[in-house]
Scaffold this motif. Structure first.
Motif, PDB file in Angstrom:
ATOM      1  N   SER A 183     -45.275 -58.018 -16.710  1.00  0.00           N
ATOM      2  CA  SER A 183     -46.049 -59.129 -17.274  1.00  0.00           C
ATOM      3  C   SER A 183     -45.416 -60.484 -16.996  1.00  0.00           C
ATOM      4  O   SER A 183     -46.124 -61.483 -16.852  1.00  0.00           O
ATOM      5  N   GLU A 184     -44.075 -60.539 -16.884  1.00  0.00           N
ATOM      6  CA  GLU A 184     -43.418 -61.830 -16.670  1.00  0.00           C
ATOM      7  C   GLU A 184     -43.759 -62.433 -15.314  1.00  0.00           C
ATOM      8  O   GLU A 184     -43.607 -63.647 -15.111  1.00  0.00           O
ATOM      9  N   TRP A 185     -44.231 -61.615 -14.382  1.00  0.00           N
ATOM     10  CA  TRP A 185     -44.614 -62.141 -13.070  1.00  0.00           C
ATOM     11  C   TRP A 185     -45.848 -63.040 -13.158  1.00  0.00           C
ATOM     12  O   TRP A 185     -46.126 -63.810 -12.244  1.00  0.00           O
TER      13      TRP A 185
ATOM     14  N   PHE B 111     -56.339 -63.402  -1.358  1.00  0.00           N
ATOM     15  CA  PHE B 111     -56.827 -64.542  -0.594  1.00  0.00           C
ATOM     16  C   PHE B 111     -55.708 -65.046   0.315  1.00  0.00           C
ATOM     17  O   PHE B 111     -54.602 -64.507   0.326  1.00  0.00           O
ATOM     18  N   GLU B 112     -56.000 -66.109   1.063  1.00  0.00           N
ATOM     19  CA  GLU B 112     -55.021 -66.580   2.040  1.00  0.00           C
ATOM     20  C   GLU B 112     -53.690 -66.972   1.396  1.00  0.00           C
ATOM     21  O   GLU B 112     -52.618 -66.639   1.909  1.00  0.00           O
ATOM     22  N   ASN B 113     -53.755 -67.688   0.283  1.00  0.00           N
ATOM     23  CA  ASN B 113     -52.531 -68.258  -0.297  1.00  0.00           C
ATOM     24  C   ASN B 113     -52.210 -67.769  -1.707  1.00  0.00           C
ATOM     25  O   ASN B 113     -51.156 -68.104  -2.243  1.00  0.00           O
ATOM     26  N   ASP B 114     -53.099 -67.019  -2.319  1.00  0.00           N
ATOM     27  CA  ASP B 114     -52.824 -66.559  -3.669  1.00  0.00           C
ATOM     28  C   ASP B 114     -53.571 -65.263  -3.953  1.00  0.00           C
ATOM     29  O   ASP B 114     -54.234 -64.705  -3.080  1.00  0.00           O
ATOM     30  N   VAL B 115     -53.434 -64.811  -5.190  1.00  0.00           N
ATOM     31  CA  VAL B 115     -53.991 -63.521  -5.595  1.00  0.00           C
ATOM     32  C   VAL B 115     -54.802 -63.706  -6.865  1.00  0.00           C
ATOM     33  O   VAL B 115     -54.404 -64.455  -7.772  1.00  0.00           O
ATOM     34  N   GLN B 116     -55.938 -63.045  -6.925  1.00  0.00           N
ATOM     35  CA  GLN B 116     -56.713 -62.953  -8.160  1.00  0.00           C
ATOM     36  C   GLN B 116     -56.608 -61.536  -8.709  1.00  0.00           C
ATOM     37  O   GLN B 116     -56.660 -60.566  -7.949  1.00  0.00           O
ATOM     38  N   LEU B 117     -56.470 -61.449 -10.034  1.00  0.00           N
ATOM     39  CA  LEU B 117     -56.535 -60.163 -10.726  1.00  0.00           C
ATOM     40  C   LEU B 117     -57.573 -60.301 -11.822  1.00  0.00           C
ATOM     41  O   LEU B 117     -57.576 -61.289 -12.566  1.00  0.00           O
TER      42      LEU B 117
ATOM     43  N   GLU C 105     -44.933 -64.746  -5.383  1.00  0.00           N
ATOM     44  CA  GLU C 105     -44.710 -63.842  -4.260  1.00  0.00           C
ATOM     45  C   GLU C 105     -44.527 -62.393  -4.704  1.00  0.00           C
ATOM     46  O   GLU C 105     -44.867 -61.455  -3.979  1.00  0.00           O
ATOM     47  N   ARG C 106     -43.974 -62.192  -5.896  1.00  0.00           N
ATOM     48  CA  ARG C 106     -43.808 -60.826  -6.395  1.00  0.00           C
ATOM     49  C   ARG C 106     -45.165 -60.175  -6.657  1.00  0.00           C
ATOM     50  O   ARG C 106     -45.379 -58.994  -6.340  1.00  0.00           O
ATOM     51  N   VAL C 107     -46.069 -60.954  -7.225  1.00  0.00           N
ATOM     52  CA  VAL C 107     -47.410 -60.431  -7.480  1.00  0.00           C
ATOM     53  C   VAL C 107     -48.122 -60.149  -6.160  1.00  0.00           C
ATOM     54  O   VAL C 107     -48.818 -59.137  -6.027  1.00  0.00           O
ATOM     55  N   ARG C 108     -47.930 -61.028  -5.188  1.00  0.00           N
ATOM     56  CA  ARG C 108     -48.582 -60.799  -3.896  1.00  0.00           C
ATOM     57  C   ARG C 108     -48.080 -59.514  -3.239  1.00  0.00           C
ATOM     58  O   ARG C 108     -48.880 -58.728  -2.709  1.00  0.00           O
ATOM     59  N   ARG C 109     -46.764 -59.292  -3.264  1.00  0.00           N
ATOM     60  CA  ARG C 109     -46.234 -58.054  -2.681  1.00  0.00           C
ATOM     61  C   ARG C 109     -46.789 -56.842  -3.414  1.00  0.00           C
ATOM     62  O   ARG C 109     -47.162 -55.843  -2.783  1.00  0.00           O
ATOM     63  N   TRP C 110     -46.853 -56.934  -4.745  1.00  0.00           N
ATOM     64  CA  TRP C 110     -47.416 -55.832  -5.531  1.00  0.00           C
ATOM     65  C   TRP C 110     -48.879 -55.613  -5.164  1.00  0.00           C
ATOM     66  O   TRP C 110     -49.328 -54.467  -4.981  1.00  0.00           O
ATOM     67  N   ALA C 111     -49.629 -56.698  -5.040  1.00  0.00           N
ATOM     68  CA  ALA C 111     -51.053 -56.589  -4.724  1.00  0.00           C
ATOM     69  C   ALA C 111     -51.264 -55.990  -3.342  1.00  0.00           C
ATOM     70  O   ALA C 111     -52.167 -55.161  -3.140  1.00  0.00           O
ATOM     71  N   GLU C 112     -50.458 -56.386  -2.380  1.00  0.00           N
ATOM     72  CA  GLU C 112     -50.581 -55.837  -1.034  1.00  0.00           C
ATOM     73  C   GLU C 112     -50.271 -54.341  -1.013  1.00  0.00           C
ATOM     74  O   GLU C 112     -50.973 -53.554  -0.374  1.00  0.00           O
ATOM     75  N   GLU C 113     -49.208 -53.954  -1.715  1.00  0.00           N
ATOM     76  CA  GLU C 113     -48.857 -52.534  -1.778  1.00  0.00           C
ATOM     77  C   GLU C 113     -49.945 -51.733  -2.482  1.00  0.00           C
ATOM     78  O   GLU C 113     -50.299 -50.616  -2.063  1.00  0.00           O
ATOM     79  N   THR C 114     -50.488 -52.289  -3.554  1.00  0.00           N
ATOM     80  CA  THR C 114     -51.544 -51.607  -4.296  1.00  0.00           C
ATOM     81  C   THR C 114     -52.799 -51.472  -3.440  1.00  0.00           C
ATOM     82  O   THR C 114     -53.412 -50.389  -3.367  1.00  0.00           O
ATOM     83  N   TYR C 115     -53.167 -52.559  -2.788  1.00  0.00           N
ATOM     84  CA  TYR C 115     -54.343 -52.511  -1.921  1.00  0.00           C
ATOM     85  C   TYR C 115     -54.156 -51.461  -0.818  1.00  0.00           C
ATOM     86  O   TYR C 115     -55.053 -50.641  -0.561  1.00  0.00           O
ATOM     87  N   ASP C 116     -53.006 -51.474  -0.175  1.00  0.00           N
ATOM     88  CA  ASP C 116     -52.756 -50.534   0.929  1.00  0.00           C
ATOM     89  C   ASP C 116     -52.833 -49.083   0.459  1.00  0.00           C
ATOM     90  O   ASP C 116     -53.304 -48.202   1.203  1.00  0.00           O
ATOM     91  N   SER C 117     -52.385 -48.832  -0.768  1.00  0.00           N
ATOM     92  CA  SER C 117     -52.412 -47.458  -1.268  1.00  0.00           C
ATOM     93  C   SER C 117     -53.841 -46.962  -1.461  1.00  0.00           C
ATOM     94  O   SER C 117     -54.149 -45.787  -1.219  1.00  0.00           O
ATOM     95  N   TYR C 118     -54.740 -47.848  -1.886  1.00  0.00           N
ATOM     96  CA  TYR C 118     -56.146 -47.462  -2.043  1.00  0.00           C
ATOM     97  C   TYR C 118     -56.862 -47.424  -0.694  1.00  0.00           C
ATOM     98  O   TYR C 118     -57.703 -46.554  -0.453  1.00  0.00           O
TER      99      TYR C 118
END
Length: 262
Positions: free
Chosen positions: A113-115, A217-223, A241-254
């Protein structure tokens, strides 16, 4: 392991939190330097009796001192004030993010949550129930590139994709229920056809339910989070950047287990 704190420390926390005037007086002295009672009263918007009583209590604790009718913070009080500012900032952040955390699927998603501390929040409220959708649509209209996970969808957001652009390149992974909706309802098939005439867009169907909306998105992430009926309840945006890495990993897994929508 739960941290152990002394009884004196816990008593000090109770003492300072019992009166908002104590917090304001202490922070006011740290910020403005030595002041008399009248100046402090104006700064904290409290009665003369309240200011006098709480100044005396802070002096007794050793957090401020009086000299020639002027009050100044002590080193210990200054350290305490710094901790109070940090704590109050954290509380305000929690309050701001609470509409998102209320619906966040903690059992299915592991995201610290702190991210999200610096994220912008768009909650659904009685006065603005469509705020999450409106912000989502606003971003879809101008996004040249997007990868996202969709637990739910609607005709309005789909029609908004690339509306303000000459072309776009999007990849969407949808939940099995969304995939079935798109296949079975002509209005969605019509929108898909329109989108493919205006840009490149590929739909994939996940092999498992998608617990929340993730938009890269190009420069940020929506949740985005919704209730059990798929109604959007809150949206956050962050460039962390931590959220973006998490989002990319999550997206790739699906995406890895998804099949093209046919």
């Amino acid at each position: 392991m739960v941290s152990e704190f002394s009884t004196d420390a816990l008593d000090d926390v109770r003492f300072v939190s019992q009166s908002s005037a104590r917090v304001r007086l202490l922070l006011r002295l740290v910020e403005g330097g030595p002041m008399n009672r009248c100046e402090l009263r104006d700064g904290v918007d409290a009665s003369r009796t309240t200011v006098s009583r709480n100044l005396d209590a802070l002096v007794d604790r050793g957090w401020i001192e009086e000299n020639d009718a002027l009050y100044r913070v002590t080193p210990g009080g200054e350290l305490l004030a710094a901790g109070l500012e940090s704590f109050l900032s954290t509380v305000e952040t929690v309050d701001r993010l609470d509409p998102f955390f209320e619906w966040f699927p903690t059992d299915d998603v592991d995201l610290p949550s702190e991210w999200l501390a610096d994220a912008d929040v768009y909650p659904s409220t009685p006065s603005d129930p469509y705020a999450p959708i409106d912000r989502h649509v606003e971003r879809l209209e101008v996004a040249a590139e997007l990868r996202c996970l969709l637990p739910a969808t609607g005709v309005r957001p789909m029609r908004a994709i690339g509306r303000e652009l000459d072309g776009f390149d999007h990849e969407l992974v949808v939940s099995p229920s969304v995939g079935e909706t798109i296949r079975s309802e002509q209005k969605y098939l019509d929108v898909m056809g329109e989108l493919r005439q205006r840009g490149r867009i590929d739909f994939y169907v996940s092999d498992r339910p998608v617990p929340l909306y993730v938009g890269l998105f190009e420069n940020d992430v929506q949740l985005g989070v919704g209730d059990g009926d798929g109604v959007p309840r809150a949206l956050v945006e962050t460039a962390d950047e931590r959220v973006r890495r998490w989002a990319e990993e999550t997206y790739d897994s699906y995406r890895a287990g998804a099949e093209p929508l046919r």
